[in-house]
Structures are given as C-alpha cells and as structure tokens.
Scaffold this motif. Structure first.
Motif, PDB file in Angstrom:
ATOM      1  N   UNK A 107       0.842  -1.202   0.000  1.00  0.00           N
ATOM      2  CA  UNK A 107       0.000   0.000   0.000  1.00  0.00           C
ATOM      3  C   UNK A 107       0.872   1.245   0.000  1.00  0.00           C
ATOM      4  N   UNK A 108       0.369   2.288  -0.608  1.00  0.00           N
ATOM      5  CA  UNK A 108       1.023   3.596  -0.539  1.00  0.00           C
ATOM      6  C   UNK A 108      -0.060   4.595  -0.135  1.00  0.00           C
ATOM      7  N   UNK A 109       0.137   5.239   1.008  1.00  0.00           N
ATOM      8  CA  UNK A 109      -0.867   6.170   1.517  1.00  0.00           C
ATOM      9  C   UNK A 109      -0.423   7.606   1.264  1.00  0.00           C
ATOM     10  N   UNK A 147       2.164  14.071   3.625  1.00  0.00           N
ATOM     11  CA  UNK A 147       3.096  12.955   3.813  1.00  0.00           C
ATOM     12  C   UNK A 147       2.710  11.780   2.936  1.00  0.00           C
ATOM     13  N   UNK A 148       3.671  10.899   2.762  1.00  0.00           N
ATOM     14  CA  UNK A 148       3.440   9.626   2.082  1.00  0.00           C
ATOM     15  C   UNK A 148       3.891   8.522   3.020  1.00  0.00           C
ATOM     16  N   UNK A 149       3.112   7.487   3.104  1.00  0.00           N
ATOM     17  CA  UNK A 149       3.538   6.322   3.867  1.00  0.00           C
ATOM     18  C   UNK A 149       3.482   5.136   2.906  1.00  0.00           C
ATOM     19  N   UNK A 150       4.641   4.561   2.633  1.00  0.00           N
ATOM     20  CA  UNK A 150       4.703   3.432   1.692  1.00  0.00           C
ATOM     21  C   UNK A 150       5.045   2.166   2.465  1.00  0.00           C
ATOM     22  N   UNK A 151       4.217   1.161   2.285  1.00  0.00           N
ATOM     23  CA  UNK A 151       4.495  -0.140   2.909  1.00  0.00           C
ATOM     24  C   UNK A 151       4.807  -1.110   1.773  1.00  0.00           C
ATOM     25  N   UNK A 166      15.106 -10.007  11.087  1.00  0.00           N
ATOM     26  CA  UNK A 166      14.087  -9.422  11.963  1.00  0.00           C
ATOM     27  C   UNK A 166      12.686  -9.859  11.555  1.00  0.00           C
ATOM     28  N   UNK A 167      11.795  -9.895  12.536  1.00  0.00           N
ATOM     29  CA  UNK A 167      10.396 -10.199  12.233  1.00  0.00           C
ATOM     30  C   UNK A 167       9.683  -8.906  11.865  1.00  0.00           C
ATOM     31  N   UNK A 168      10.213  -8.232  10.864  1.00  0.00           N
ATOM     32  CA  UNK A 168       9.661  -6.954  10.431  1.00  0.00           C
ATOM     33  C   UNK A 168       9.648  -6.902   8.906  1.00  0.00           C
ATOM     34  N   UNK A 169       8.610  -6.299   8.375  1.00  0.00           N
ATOM     35  CA  UNK A 169       8.560  -6.025   6.955  1.00  0.00           C
ATOM     36  C   UNK A 169       9.218  -4.676   6.677  1.00  0.00           C
ATOM     37  N   UNK A 170       8.897  -4.089   5.514  1.00  0.00           N
ATOM     38  CA  UNK A 170       9.545  -2.833   5.146  1.00  0.00           C
ATOM     39  C   UNK A 170       8.555  -1.748   4.813  1.00  0.00           C
ATOM     40  N   UNK A 171       8.783  -0.572   5.379  1.00  0.00           N
ATOM     41  CA  UNK A 171       7.969   0.592   5.067  1.00  0.00           C
ATOM     42  C   UNK A 171       8.799   1.849   5.272  1.00  0.00           C
ATOM     43  N   UNK A 172       8.309   2.950   4.812  1.00  0.00           N
ATOM     44  CA  UNK A 172       9.005   4.223   5.007  1.00  0.00           C
ATOM     45  C   UNK A 172       7.995   5.340   4.800  1.00  0.00           C
ATOM     46  N   UNK A 173       8.171   6.424   5.543  1.00  0.00           N
ATOM     47  CA  UNK A 173       7.302   7.582   5.350  1.00  0.00           C
ATOM     48  C   UNK A 173       8.156   8.786   4.988  1.00  0.00           C
ATOM     49  N   UNK A 174       7.599   9.670   4.178  1.00  0.00           N
ATOM     50  CA  UNK A 174       8.251  10.954   3.954  1.00  0.00           C
ATOM     51  C   UNK A 174       7.239  12.060   4.236  1.00  0.00           C
TER      52      UNK A 174
END
Ligand code: NAD
Length: 349
Positions: A15-17, A28-32, A75-83
């Motif tokens: 998803x990209x918010x 802002x953008x939040x990309x998962x 890690x038990x984590x996926x990837x995301x980032x916000x700008x």
C-alpha cells in the motif's frame, strides 16, 4: 501525470498512503512495501522536495530498501518508510507530528515508524502521543533503545573485520590502513574501534573541525574530502553519503575492500558489477549497517536485552560471508546476491 504504478521504483508495494492534514499543513506519504515478515518498519524522512514526484520516488525506494534490510537482519519486520513533504524553510511543529502520528495509528500497525533524516527523537515523542506504532524513543535507563549509531558502528566494524579475513586473510586490523569517509555518528564508532585494534586510520569530513576532533581522539590523519576516494589503503569505509560508488569513482579506487555504513553506496545497481570487476570486495550496505535497525527493532518488539542485541549484531559477519560465498559461486556481485536473498526471504524470490 505519472501514476504510482508507473514509477520505476514501484515494486508491488502493498500500500502507498497519501496523507494530508490541512489544519497543520502536513503532507506525507507512507509506503508499505512488504508485511510478509511482520509490520512494515522504517523511519520517517522530513525533507523539502523540489517536486512532489521526488517524494514518491523516495518513499517507494526507501520502503523497498527497508524490506530487504529488515529481512537480511533476521528481523520479524517487513519494510515501510514515510516521507513528510516539508516546505522550503522546513517548518516543523509538534502539531504536524501529532497529525502524522494519527495517520500512522490509522494504519493499525501495518507501518511502524522511527527516525530518519530530518526527524528527531523529540518529533517522535510527539508521534508517540498519538500511536504506539513508533520506535526510536528515548530509552529508559537500562532498556534497549536510544541512539542507533553506536550499534551501527559495531556491526560495520565486525563487517570490516569479516571482509579483511576473507580478502586479506588477516584476523586483526592491526597494521592495516583504513580510509574512513565521514566523522559523524557511525564513522566515529568505526574509527575508535579500528584504531583501538591497531589500524592506521585516515579520515575526512566536509566539517573539517569535526574530522580534526575525531582524528585527534583516535590518532588518525585527516585528508580533504576529495582525496578519500582515491587514497591508497586496505579498506575504504564510506560512512557519510550515498551514491559515492560511480563508474568514475570506482575506476579511481585504491583499496582491496569497500565496507561502510552509508546507505545506498552504489549509484545504481550496475555499479555493483564494476566494483567486482576491479577485484574489490564489497560489503552490501544494508547488510553491514543493520546494527542500528537491530537495536530499534528490539526496542519495538521487546524481544532482546542489550546482550541479545549484541548477539544479533554479531551475526552480521556470517550473513556477509554467506553473500560473498554465493557471489563467488554464482559469479555475481555481492549487492545483487544480497537483493536476491532478501527477495527470497520476503516471499518474492
Ligand atoms: P552523521 O550525520 O552523524 O554523520 C555524517 C557525516 O558525514 C557528517 O559529519 C557530515 O559532515 C559528513 N559528510 C557529509 N558529506 C560528506 C562528504 N561529501 N565527504 C565527507 N563527509 C561528509 O550521520 P551518521 O548517523 O553517522 O550516518 C552516516 C551514514 O550512515 C548515512 O549514510 C546514514 O544513512 C547511514 N546509516 C546510519 C545509521 C545510524 O544508525 N546512524 C544506520 C544505518 C545507516
């Protein structure tokens, strides 16, 4: 007008918010990119972009990078980032970060945020008043958390030692010459540890007084910023900027190993082949610099104490070894091998 699906960096992001809050001016953008291994985790960048499309590219590229990095760090984590799209003056308010926190909270844990360029611990404290999906907060005494820099340095140092063992057949950095780009948080930890083991250190920083302070502390020599990439040394450790490995700079390298903490060292994936063609051993950046995210993840997941974090960081050398082994076996550059390994781990092999 380009749609997100047409961006070169769009890689089946889950998803990209697009987030707007008119009352605080938040854009802002939040990309998962992937939640295959866990919540999409990665920091928030606060930056002024000349064009909003550049922010989309950054969010897409950085969130995919976090998927790879978190997967390769075990890690038990996926990837995301916000700008967050700052105005030209980079005007920041607590209210803006509160609004951002509400947006993160609205995703119900699909995205977990932390610091990135332009975002401070104080900003995250505002975010944390609105959501629990945040990490990188001030550590309580004795708890895991706080500044990731020293953990990143430790992992980079161990990674340099692994590269030296493989390429030069030496178990110690004693007597070897390290060229370090940068004198900031990560670089200073690497310089201290390397000098402590008897390495000769030459370093540089665009902030000359910062470079000199670190050099005085560890007994290093300072050179001008434009001299470090061609310096004759055993190891070049880039710990400042990204995109420093270009066709031109690679041709001028005078080292056996490139191993450092800076993100996105290769200008494009193609440069990975050029480094390998020169016979230089390269430590893929997001694998060697994972110490900080390992610490941040343990803070968020609550699954390790200080000793546990150290133990996880100490696995970085064996991950690098596995990459270099496969690189030799398949005759591909280590960065490409690392990307493939990461994609397999996130179910996209
Ligand atoms: P920092 O801001 O503490 O230090 C960076 C230093 O690089 C500064 O002193 C700056 O003056 C210097 N610099 C900038 N441009 C330069 C140039 N052209 N030549 C020489 N020096 C230059 O940042 P940091 O936290 O030490 O991070 C360094 C790198 O490591 C960055 O690429 C960052 O993305 C990456 N990284 C950091 C962490 C972490 O835990 N801090 C984790 C993973 C990756």
């Amino acid at each position: 007008m380009q749609s997100p699906w047409e961006y070169a960096d769009f890689d089946d992001h889950e998803v990209v918010h697009f987030v707007t809050d008119r009352s605080t001016g938040l854009k802002a953008l939040i990309a998962v990119h992937s939640t295959h291994l866990g919540p999409g985790a990665g920091g928030t960048r606060f930056w002024h972009y000349a064009r909003s499309g550049d922010a989309v590219v950054d969010a897409l590229r950085l969130s995919r990078g976090m998927s790879y990095k978190n997967a390769m760090a075990g890690l038990r984590l996926g990837g995301g980032k916000a700008v967050i799209l700052a105005d030209p003056n980079r005007t920041k308010t607590p209210e803006m970060f509160a609004a951002f926190g509400r947006a993160v909270d609205g995703l119900g844990g699909a995205y977990v945020t932390a610091e990135d360029v332009g975002v401070t611990v104080a900003d995250l404290v505002e975010v944390s008043k609105q959501t629990r999906y945040v990490s990188g907060l001030p550590a309580a005494a004795g708890a895991v958390g706080g500044d990731p820099g020293p953990h990143t340095s430790y992992g980079v140092f161990l990674g340099i030692k692994a590269a030296v063992r493989r390429k030069l057949g030496k178990d110690s950095l004693s007597g070897l010459h390290l060229a370090i780009q940068g004198a900031g948080s990560v670089a200073s930890g690497v310089a201290r540890r390397a000098a402590g083991e008897g390495a000769r250190v030459t370093l540089t920083d665009i902030d000359a007084s910062r470079a000199q302070r670190l050099a005085d502390e560890v007994g290093a020599t300072v050179v001008a910023p434009d001299e470090i990439m061609t310096l004759e040394a055993d190891v070049l450790s880039p710990n400042a900027l990204g995109a420093i490995l270009t066709a031109e700079s690679i041709a001028g390298l005078n080292v056996a190993i490139v191993a450092g903490g800076a993100n996105n060292q290769l200008a494009t994936p193609a440069e990975g082949d050029l480094v390998r063609a020169r016979g230089i051993l390269y430590a893929p950046d997001y694998v060697i610099n994972a110490g900080g995210i390992i610490n941040v993840a343990s803070e968020y997941l609550g699954d390790a104490d200080e000793a546990g974090v150290r133990a996880k960081i100490e696995q970085i050398p064996e991950r690098l070894e596995a990459i270099w082994e496969e690189s030799d076996r398949t005759d591909r550059n280590p960065a490409a091998v690392a990307d493939d390994m990461a994609r397999r781990l996130i179910g996209r092999g």
